[in-house]
Design a protein around this motif. Structure first.
Motif, mmCIF file in Angstrom:
data_model
loop_
_atom_site.group_PDB
_atom_site.id
_atom_site.type_symbol
_atom_site.label_atom_id
_atom_site.label_comp_id
_atom_site.label_asym_id
_atom_site.label_seq_id
_atom_site.Cartn_x
_atom_site.Cartn_y
_atom_site.Cartn_z
ATOM 1 N N ASP A 80 -29.840 -31.498 -14.384
ATOM 2 C CA ASP A 80 -29.512 -30.655 -15.546
ATOM 3 C C ASP A 80 -29.804 -30.780 -17.057
ATOM 4 O O ASP A 80 -30.138 -30.552 -17.599
ATOM 5 C CB ASP A 80 -27.792 -30.366 -15.149
ATOM 6 C CG ASP A 80 -28.174 -29.437 -14.175
ATOM 7 O OD1 ASP A 80 -29.045 -29.065 -13.818
ATOM 8 O OD2 ASP A 80 -27.101 -29.160 -13.375
ATOM 9 N N TYR B 157 -36.160 -21.971 -16.146
ATOM 10 C CA TYR B 157 -35.240 -22.384 -16.714
ATOM 11 C C TYR B 157 -34.761 -21.637 -17.968
ATOM 12 O O TYR B 157 -36.003 -21.089 -18.959
ATOM 13 C CB TYR B 157 -35.749 -23.437 -16.401
ATOM 14 C CG TYR B 157 -34.102 -24.709 -17.460
ATOM 15 C CD1 TYR B 157 -33.286 -25.066 -16.575
ATOM 16 C CD2 TYR B 157 -34.300 -25.238 -18.608
ATOM 17 C CE1 TYR B 157 -32.076 -25.974 -16.746
ATOM 18 C CE2 TYR B 157 -32.788 -25.594 -19.250
ATOM 19 C CZ TYR B 157 -32.465 -25.843 -18.156
ATOM 20 O OH TYR B 157 -30.934 -26.851 -18.648
ATOM 21 N N ASP B 158 -33.885 -21.375 -18.102
ATOM 22 C CA ASP B 158 -33.044 -20.500 -19.293
ATOM 23 C C ASP B 158 -32.717 -21.527 -20.116
ATOM 24 O O ASP B 158 -32.035 -22.749 -20.075
ATOM 25 C CB ASP B 158 -31.836 -19.736 -18.948
ATOM 26 C CG ASP B 158 -31.273 -19.418 -19.820
ATOM 27 O OD1 ASP B 158 -31.481 -18.908 -21.560
ATOM 28 O OD2 ASP B 158 -30.489 -17.742 -20.215
ATOM 29 N N GLU C 34 -34.795 -19.425 -9.318
ATOM 30 C CA GLU C 34 -35.022 -20.656 -8.372
ATOM 31 C C GLU C 34 -36.100 -19.571 -6.814
ATOM 32 O O GLU C 34 -34.571 -19.327 -5.910
ATOM 33 C CB GLU C 34 -33.923 -21.948 -7.696
ATOM 34 C CG GLU C 34 -34.579 -22.708 -7.363
ATOM 35 C CD GLU C 34 -33.373 -23.616 -7.230
ATOM 36 O OE1 GLU C 34 -33.666 -25.271 -6.602
ATOM 37 O OE2 GLU C 34 -32.234 -23.649 -7.841
ATOM 38 N N LYS D 129 -29.462 -22.798 -20.712
ATOM 39 C CA LYS D 129 -28.903 -24.626 -20.399
ATOM 40 C C LYS D 129 -28.762 -24.329 -18.701
ATOM 41 O O LYS D 129 -28.285 -25.419 -18.066
ATOM 42 C CB LYS D 129 -27.980 -25.481 -21.206
ATOM 43 C CG LYS D 129 -28.266 -25.346 -22.341
ATOM 44 C CD LYS D 129 -27.376 -26.702 -23.014
ATOM 45 C CE LYS D 129 -27.625 -27.262 -24.074
ATOM 46 N NZ LYS D 129 -26.982 -27.601 -24.662
ATOM 47 N N LYS D 130 -29.542 -23.299 -17.604
ATOM 48 C CA LYS D 130 -28.948 -23.142 -16.210
ATOM 49 C C LYS D 130 -30.552 -22.612 -15.784
ATOM 50 O O LYS D 130 -31.045 -22.498 -15.837
ATOM 51 C CB LYS D 130 -28.025 -22.962 -16.242
ATOM 52 C CG LYS D 130 -28.074 -21.385 -16.282
ATOM 53 C CD LYS D 130 -26.770 -20.465 -15.920
ATOM 54 C CE LYS D 130 -27.289 -18.597 -16.241
ATOM 55 N NZ LYS D 130 -26.101 -18.108 -16.134
ATOM 56 N N LYS D 131 -30.670 -22.462 -13.961
ATOM 57 C CA LYS D 131 -32.079 -22.476 -13.657
ATOM 58 C C LYS D 131 -31.474 -20.852 -13.833
ATOM 59 O O LYS D 131 -30.963 -19.922 -12.941
ATOM 60 C CB LYS D 131 -31.840 -22.746 -12.175
ATOM 61 C CG LYS D 131 -32.215 -23.853 -12.580
ATOM 62 C CD LYS D 131 -32.304 -25.191 -11.221
ATOM 63 C CE LYS D 131 -33.101 -26.354 -11.247
ATOM 64 N NZ LYS D 131 -33.194 -27.249 -10.221
ATOM 65 N N LEU E 112 -33.638 -31.608 -17.659
ATOM 66 C CA LEU E 112 -33.779 -30.354 -17.963
ATOM 67 C C LEU E 112 -33.904 -29.598 -19.126
ATOM 68 O O LEU E 112 -34.733 -29.200 -19.666
ATOM 69 C CB LEU E 112 -33.688 -29.005 -17.144
ATOM 70 C CG LEU E 112 -33.497 -29.395 -15.614
ATOM 71 C CD1 LEU E 112 -33.285 -28.525 -13.977
ATOM 72 C CD2 LEU E 112 -35.428 -29.161 -15.083
ATOM 73 N N ASP E 113 -32.332 -29.432 -19.803
ATOM 74 C CA ASP E 113 -32.269 -29.405 -21.238
ATOM 75 C C ASP E 113 -32.809 -30.085 -21.895
ATOM 76 O O ASP E 113 -33.919 -29.523 -23.175
ATOM 77 C CB ASP E 113 -30.554 -29.804 -21.325
ATOM 78 C CG ASP E 113 -30.484 -29.312 -22.336
ATOM 79 O OD1 ASP E 113 -30.865 -28.237 -23.378
ATOM 80 O OD2 ASP E 113 -29.553 -29.653 -22.912
#
Length: 424
Positions: free
Chosen positions: A107, A144-145, A154, A149-151, A110-111
């Motif tokens: 996570d 990804y948003d 999926e 800050k989350k998927k 990804l951020d």
């Protein structure tokens, strides 16, 4: 006198009239403007409603080059049709992770990738999407948003070289799911639910429903009787030692009674092994234990009789030594008995009796030896049959398990038809 009185009354009246005029003029001058002349007050701002849209960075899809590029183009076009601004980014998610020195794609990484994309682009992105699309296997697509800050989306799906349906629907599926995360689809109304309920089948009378349920029950019964009649999943590999823990029973046997169409009841033996006896003796049926008991009993009797025959041999040796040491003769009548009255015939009789005892006991031992060998052979056959029956039982159970996971679906492409899969 009258004139002066008239003058005194005329002066106060003029003063009063002047005072009233001044008062009205001042009132008009200082009074606020009428309400109609004031500008209309602005209405309070209405609450902002959630809308579908935003900027999406479409990273390079990895995997099979042809399928990855095909999926990437379809996803980008579907996002654009749904109202998003979707731009291609030349880096893949792994390359972006390496650029941000991420050890793993978690996570936090990804951020960092989202911040990296917005820092190095003129467009402020709200989402970014990447995918892994192999030629055959499981394909994954993730949206990804960045702000949340989350998927947001999926997806995991099976893909193959002969599947021409998935590429046609994958882009729309990704775009719709992303849109639904922003604006949830409205629930169906009662009227719509009633329409949906009657799309497949029209309304039926209670009699029609009862007839259909009866026909369905009969079809299920016939399908259960002829289960696996038209489907062959192949021979199942059975290892009695490896499969023991999965198929053994902890309680008593649970035999079943099955009634056929003619009303005849047959008993089906519960062939599951006993867990407490282990994989060696757990598969033994009661008849094997009976055969083992008889074999052990016969072997014990054989050993006893051979032991008694060996014990009688000492008596035979004693009688033979007494006969040979007496110096008596069977051919000389004068020398057939000694002074103590012991005759040759008596000593010879003792030798004969001891020999007969040995022979009789040895013969009985030989009989039980043969019985032991025979029962051992029977026991070995029974053990073999019991283990074969257990193998067949476990094989059928595995076959039923495989058929319970049977899946079939259409295939369109270079080869049209149906595809089936099992789980073993």
């Amino acid at each position: 006198m009258q004139r002066s009185t008239s003058l005194s009354h005329s002066l106060p009246y003029s003063l009063v009239r002047s005072t009233i005029g001044i008062t009205l003029a001042l009132g008009l001058a200082v009074a606020p403007l009428p309400a109609l002349a004031a500008p209309p007050a602005e209405d309070a701002p209405a609450p902002t409603e959630a809308t579908v849209g935003g900027n999406v960075a479409v990273l390079k899809f990895t995997g099979d080059d042809y399928k990855a590029n095909d999926f990437r183009g379809r996803v980008q076009a579907s996002l654009a049709n749904e109202g998003y601004t979707a731009n291609f980014i030349k880096r893949s998610v792994d390359e972006a992770a390496q650029k941000n020195k991420c050890k793993q794609l978690d996570d936090a990484c990804l951020d960092k990738i989202g911040a990296y994309l917005n820092k190095n682009s003129k467009t402020a992105y709200d989402f970014y999407v990447w995918a892994e699309v192999p030629a055959d296997g499981v394909a994954t697509i993730v949206v990804y948003d960045i702000a949340a800050k989350k998927k947001a989306v999926e997806l995991a799906m099976s893909t193959s070289a002969q599947d021409f349906i998935l590429p046609e629907v994958v882009g729309g599926a990704v775009a719709r799911r992303l849109a639904h995360t922003q604006v949830a689809p409205s629930a169906a109304t009662d009227e719509e639910q009633q329409i949906l309920a009657t799309l497949d089948e029209p309304g039926e009378t209670p009699e029609e429903l009862a007839a259909r349920e009866a026909a369905l029950a009969q079809a299920m019964e016939e399908a259960g009787q002829n289960f696996n009649a038209g489907v062959d999943v192949g021979e199942q590999a059975v290892d009695l030692k490896r499969d023991f823990d999965e198929y053994c029973r902890k309680g008593p046997r649970e035999d079943k009674e099955i009634e056929d169409d003619d009303g005849e009841v047959t008993k089906e033996r519960d062939l599951r092994p006993a867990c407490k006896r282990g994989p060696v003796f757990g598969y033994w049926q009661p008849r094997a234990w009976v055969a083992l008991t008889l074999t052990l009993g016969s072997a014990a009797t054989m050993g006893t009789m051979y032991g008694l025959a060996a014990a009688s041999r000492s008596n035979w040796k004693t009688a033979k030594n007494d006969l040979q040491g007496s110096d008596l003769s069977a051919t000389d009548p004068t020398n057939s008995c000694n002074s103590e009255g012991v005759c040759y015939a008596d000593l010879a009789g003792d030798v004969s009796n001891a020999t007969g005892q040995i022979r009789r006991r040895a013969i009985v031992g030989d009989v039980f030896l043969g019985a032991t060998v025979l029962l051992s052979g029977v026991l070995a056959i029974i053990i073999y049959q019991d283990r074969q029956a257990a193998k067949n039982f476990i094989g059928r159970e595995k076959e039923l398990k495989a058929l319970s996971n049977f899946r079939i679906g259409p295939v369109f492409g270079e080869t049209n038809g149906a595809a089936a899969s099992f789980e073993f």
